[in-house]
Design an enzyme around this catalytic site. Structure first.
Site, PDB file in Angstrom:
ATOM      1  CB  ALA A  64      -0.919  -0.002   1.213  1.00  0.00           C
ATOM      2  CG  ASP A  65       2.785   5.010  -1.439  1.00  0.00           C
ATOM      3  OD1 ASP A  65       3.318   5.150  -0.316  1.00  0.00           O
ATOM      4  OD2 ASP A  65       3.030   5.763  -2.399  1.00  0.00           O
TER       5      ASP A  65
END
Length: 186
Positions: A64-65
């Site tokens: 994720a980011d």
């Protein structure tokens, strides 16, 4: 096995609170934005880069980011105190978007998803901004703030709270058929 490709304390806490047992194995990547790169393209590229190539085809991988976008410009993690002040002054009294993207990979299937949350900041004086930075030390956060911080800058939110913390939880939960076989309650 469920493998989180992130060392974010906020993502770890969200997944732990949900009852997941997982291994943390972050991928160290270059997060430099390419010239003229669209914010959404950057987000998707970062998530796929963090995901990397799976070492075990029988495991579930999650990367994720999170990015903060104001006037189509990404406001990255601050470089130092002065950069943090600059970012928070820019956002003061304005609306911006927070995008958290994530990808699940199992076998040869990769599923990328994201959410957007609109945030409006209250108007802040430079003194209030400096006080916040010294109290909360938001240097590891995109946009130089945390929605969970006491006395923080957020006046209004439209969308998911956990998305602003760094994880598109609603979209993740809607993909339960992918991760459910890997969920092991303690």
């Amino acid at each position: 096995m469920f493998i989180l490709k992130s060392a974010s304390p906020r993502r770890i806490q969200i997944l732990t609170d949900l009852g997941f047992q997982f291994q943390v194995d972050p991928t160290n990547i270059d997060e430099t934005q390419n010239p003229e790169e669209d914010p959404f393209d950057y987000l998707e590229r970062m998530v796929h880069s963090k995901l990397g190539e799976p070492a075990d085809k029988n495991s579930l991988y999650l990367a994720a980011d999170t990015i903060v976008v104001f006037q189509n410009e990404i406001l990255h993690k601050p470089l130092d105190l002065e950069d943090s002040i600059r970012i928070l002054k820019t956002l003061s009294g304005n609306k911006h978007s927070v995008f958290s993207g994530a990808a699940l990979r199992t076998n040869s299937i990769t599923d990328f998803f994201y959410e957007e949350t609109v945030i409006e900041f209250r108007h802040w004086t430079e003194e209030e901004i400096r006080d916040y930075i010294l109290r909360c030390k938001p240097f590891d956060k995109a946009g130089s703030y945390g929605i969970q911080d006491q006395g923080g800058p957020v006046a209004f939110r439209e969308g998911s709270y956990t998305n602003v913390m760094g994880f598109p939880l609603r979209s993740f939960l809607s993909r339960s058929s992918v991760w459910l076989p890997f969920w092991k309650r303690p």
